[in-house]
Design a protein around this motif. Structure first.
Motif, mmCIF file in Angstrom:
data_model
loop_
_atom_site.group_PDB
_atom_site.id
_atom_site.type_symbol
_atom_site.label_atom_id
_atom_site.label_comp_id
_atom_site.label_asym_id
_atom_site.label_seq_id
_atom_site.Cartn_x
_atom_site.Cartn_y
_atom_site.Cartn_z
ATOM 1 N N SER A 1 66.329 -0.319 -13.396
ATOM 2 C CA SER A 1 67.401 -0.575 -14.704
ATOM 3 C C SER A 1 67.015 -1.770 -15.455
ATOM 4 C CB SER A 1 68.842 -0.665 -13.853
ATOM 5 O OG SER A 1 68.903 -1.733 -13.075
ATOM 6 N N VAL A 2 67.639 -1.664 -16.583
ATOM 7 C CA VAL A 2 67.518 -2.626 -17.387
ATOM 8 C C VAL A 2 68.770 -3.475 -17.800
ATOM 9 C CG1 VAL A 2 66.516 -3.317 -19.907
ATOM 10 C CG2 VAL A 2 65.549 -1.378 -18.534
ATOM 11 N N TYR A 3 68.692 -4.810 -17.664
ATOM 12 C CA TYR A 3 69.905 -5.681 -18.065
ATOM 13 C C TYR A 3 69.678 -6.344 -19.456
ATOM 14 C CZ TYR A 3 72.458 -10.113 -17.178
ATOM 15 O OH TYR A 3 72.988 -11.277 -17.305
ATOM 16 N N ARG A 4 70.655 -6.063 -20.278
ATOM 17 C CA ARG A 4 70.482 -6.861 -21.508
ATOM 18 C C ARG A 4 71.392 -7.990 -21.542
ATOM 19 N NH1 ARG A 4 70.966 -1.705 -23.902
ATOM 20 N NH2 ARG A 4 68.715 -1.077 -25.125
ATOM 21 N N TYR A 5 70.784 -9.231 -21.477
ATOM 22 C CA TYR A 5 71.620 -10.434 -21.552
ATOM 23 C C TYR A 5 71.829 -11.109 -22.868
ATOM 24 C CZ TYR A 5 72.845 -15.491 -20.434
ATOM 25 O OH TYR A 5 73.602 -16.560 -20.478
ATOM 26 N N GLY A 6 73.322 -11.372 -23.039
ATOM 27 C CA GLY A 6 73.600 -11.818 -24.361
ATOM 28 C C GLY A 6 73.955 -10.842 -25.522
ATOM 29 N N THR A 7 74.271 -9.644 -25.149
ATOM 30 C CA THR A 7 74.752 -8.558 -26.029
ATOM 31 C C THR A 7 76.136 -8.690 -26.509
ATOM 32 O OG1 THR A 7 75.638 -7.229 -24.388
ATOM 33 C CG2 THR A 7 73.431 -6.785 -24.849
ATOM 34 N N ASP A 8 76.302 -8.334 -28.075
ATOM 35 C CA ASP A 8 77.552 -8.386 -28.387
ATOM 36 C C ASP A 8 78.413 -7.681 -27.605
ATOM 37 O OD1 ASP A 8 76.370 -9.708 -30.642
ATOM 38 O OD2 ASP A 8 76.062 -7.909 -31.663
ATOM 39 N N GLY A 9 79.783 -8.198 -27.382
ATOM 40 C CA GLY A 9 80.814 -7.634 -26.405
ATOM 41 C C GLY A 9 80.521 -7.862 -25.222
ATOM 42 N N SER A 10 79.470 -8.494 -24.591
ATOM 43 C CA SER A 10 79.245 -8.863 -23.158
ATOM 44 C C SER A 10 80.249 -10.167 -23.061
ATOM 45 C CB SER A 10 77.846 -9.159 -22.813
ATOM 46 O OG SER A 10 77.532 -10.279 -23.695
ATOM 47 N N TRP A 11 80.339 -10.150 -21.558
ATOM 48 C CA TRP A 11 81.148 -11.233 -21.015
ATOM 49 C C TRP A 11 80.679 -12.694 -21.407
ATOM 50 C CZ3 TRP A 11 80.350 -15.466 -17.657
ATOM 51 C CH2 TRP A 11 81.251 -16.097 -17.385
ATOM 52 N N THR A 12 79.276 -12.666 -21.515
ATOM 53 C CA THR A 12 78.638 -13.705 -21.856
ATOM 54 C C THR A 12 78.904 -14.288 -23.530
ATOM 55 O OG1 THR A 12 76.705 -12.709 -22.334
ATOM 56 C CG2 THR A 12 76.565 -14.087 -20.286
ATOM 57 N N ALA B 1 77.980 4.032 -7.930
ATOM 58 C CA ALA B 1 77.156 3.306 -8.528
ATOM 59 C C ALA B 1 77.934 2.819 -10.054
ATOM 60 C CB ALA B 1 76.157 4.366 -9.034
ATOM 61 N N VAL B 2 77.215 1.818 -10.564
ATOM 62 C CA VAL B 2 77.593 1.080 -11.738
ATOM 63 C C VAL B 2 76.710 0.973 -12.682
ATOM 64 C CG1 VAL B 2 78.856 -1.001 -12.261
ATOM 65 C CG2 VAL B 2 78.801 -0.383 -10.042
ATOM 66 N N CYS B 3 76.765 0.960 -13.903
ATOM 67 C CA CYS B 3 75.829 0.613 -15.315
ATOM 68 C C CYS B 3 77.125 0.269 -16.261
ATOM 69 C CB CYS B 3 75.104 1.483 -15.456
ATOM 70 S SG CYS B 3 74.025 0.879 -16.831
ATOM 71 N N GLU B 4 76.847 -0.937 -16.630
ATOM 72 C CA GLU B 4 77.738 -1.097 -18.042
ATOM 73 C C GLU B 4 77.075 -0.864 -19.351
ATOM 74 O OE1 GLU B 4 79.198 -5.260 -17.876
ATOM 75 O OE2 GLU B 4 80.249 -5.014 -16.192
ATOM 76 N N GLY B 5 77.964 -0.604 -20.406
ATOM 77 C CA GLY B 5 77.479 0.161 -21.676
ATOM 78 C C GLY B 5 76.589 -0.607 -22.176
ATOM 79 N N ASP B 6 76.147 -2.052 -22.063
ATOM 80 C CA ASP B 6 74.779 -2.563 -22.783
ATOM 81 C C ASP B 6 73.696 -2.650 -21.895
ATOM 82 O OD1 ASP B 6 76.406 -4.217 -21.052
ATOM 83 O OD2 ASP B 6 76.386 -5.996 -22.356
ATOM 84 N N ASP B 7 73.908 -2.074 -20.571
ATOM 85 C CA ASP B 7 72.530 -1.977 -19.878
ATOM 86 C C ASP B 7 72.201 -0.584 -19.694
ATOM 87 O OD1 ASP B 7 73.017 -4.858 -19.286
ATOM 88 O OD2 ASP B 7 74.300 -4.360 -17.695
ATOM 89 N N TYR B 8 71.082 -0.229 -19.085
ATOM 90 C CA TYR B 8 70.764 1.218 -18.906
ATOM 91 C C TYR B 8 69.715 1.305 -17.569
ATOM 92 C CZ TYR B 8 66.426 0.296 -21.359
ATOM 93 O OH TYR B 8 65.340 -0.428 -22.027
ATOM 94 N N TRP B 9 69.720 2.743 -17.273
ATOM 95 C CA TRP B 9 68.869 3.048 -16.250
ATOM 96 C C TRP B 9 67.426 3.652 -16.741
ATOM 97 C CZ3 TRP B 9 72.840 6.269 -13.141
ATOM 98 C CH2 TRP B 9 73.782 5.371 -12.520
ATOM 99 N N CYS B 10 66.285 3.051 -16.215
ATOM 100 C CA CYS B 10 64.954 3.442 -16.855
ATOM 101 C C CYS B 10 64.175 4.314 -15.816
ATOM 102 C CB CYS B 10 64.288 2.143 -16.828
ATOM 103 S SG CYS B 10 64.107 1.128 -15.951
#
Length: 316
Positions: free
Chosen positions: A208-219, A91-100
């Protein structure tokens, strides 16, 4: 060990506790492990990981880097994480996203355990757009429980799923095709690869929750591209789709050909060549677009000089 989770972290101090709490609060009837890979963060991410490592040593298994591996083009998952994994599922979850949902892992394991003909399971996700300060549930054309198709995967997040929702069988992480190395966003090739390899089930639950545009993200790290950079990105995608055709069937190749023409239309739009867009082989793909999208392409072409000046000013 039933599930191995991996979490990629780079300067996620502001968001990391949400991700780590989402892991340790999972209510499950099996063992699972979480590999938290910090790619030489310069903020307090390492201190936060160490705090959770000390409190939950049976779950949190950190990997600390002294120098950034992403910037060196190193495949972090392949080199540092996959060889350590023991789980039946990944399973996968990057550090700026989270499971709710505290039952997320249990629900997906239950599905895959009882459906041996499926290789992966995904679910719906809440999107937090930090650029627009907006929160929404990602909407799909068909939001019922269903199978994710190859065509869905080609559409990316909007057509299939977000990476924070993914669980797949361990063996499908072992050796991936060449096209994985051709673009910088690993979740997009994975989505395509899985639908080419077997059946993927979508569960219509927001877990899960996806944060778009966070500091340190690919975008945020790539920023706004210049028009020349955008053209190169489009050419890279064309080569990516051409490579996928080597691994898949004739029906999927036809869908990839549409994607390739779509990228070529984008390049012609950037160059302001609307006349060519209206000729074969581009016109059928252009005519299949929505009225809003066709108007947008037309305006960019007609007011090409103004569009170029505006975009290049934004990219500086």
């Amino acid at each position: 060990m039933k599930v191995s989770v991996y979490c990629l972290v780079y300067n996620h101090e502001k968001y990391l506790r949400d991700a780590l709490n989402g892991f340790v609060n999972q209510d499950v009837n099996f063992e699972f492990e979480v590999f938290v890979h910090d790619d030489a963060s310069t903020d307090n991410s390492v201190q936060i990981i160490k705090e959770y490592e000390k409190k939950y040593p049976h779950i949190i298994k950190p990997i600390y880097q002294k120098e950034n591996k992403y910037s060196k083009g190193i495949k972090i998952f392949d080199k540092y994480i996959y060889p350590k994994m023991q789980g039946e599922y990944i399973a996968v979850c990057e550090g700026d996203d989270y499971w709710c949902d505290i039952h997320k892992l249990q629900k997906q394991v239950d599905f895959l355990d009882s459906h041996k003909n499926y290789i992966a399971c995904v679910h719906n996700t809440k999107l937090i757009d930090l650029y627009k300060n907006g929160i929404e549930i990602i909407k799909y054309d068909n939001d019922a429980e269903r199978d994710i198709t190859f065509e869905n995967a080609l559409e990316g997040v909007k057509g299939s799923y977000h990476i924070s929702s993914l669980m797949y069988r361990y063996e499908y992480g072992r050796k991936t095709p060449k096209f994985f190395d051709m673009i910088n966003v690993g979740d997009y090739p994975m989505g395509i690869y899985l639908t080419m390899s077997g059946k993927v089930r979508y569960l219509n639950e927001v877990m899960s929750v996806y944060r778009y545009g966070t500091d340190g993200s690919w975008t945020s790290r790539t920023g706004i591209s210049t028009l020349n950079e955008k053209i190169n990105e489009k050419k890279q995608l064309i080569n990516f789709y051409e490579e996928i055709k080597i691994y898949t069937n004739e029906e999927n190749c036809r869908k990839l050909d549409v994607q390739i023409l779509d990228q070529k239309i984008d390049i012609l739009t950037i160059k302001g060549d609307f006349k060519k867009i209206k000729t074969a082989p581009y016109k059928d793909v252009f005519n299949g677009k929505s009225k809003k999208m066709k108007l947008k392409i037309f305006i960019k072409c007609v007011f090409h000089n103004s569009y170029m000046k505006y975009h290049n000013r934004r990219s500086k």
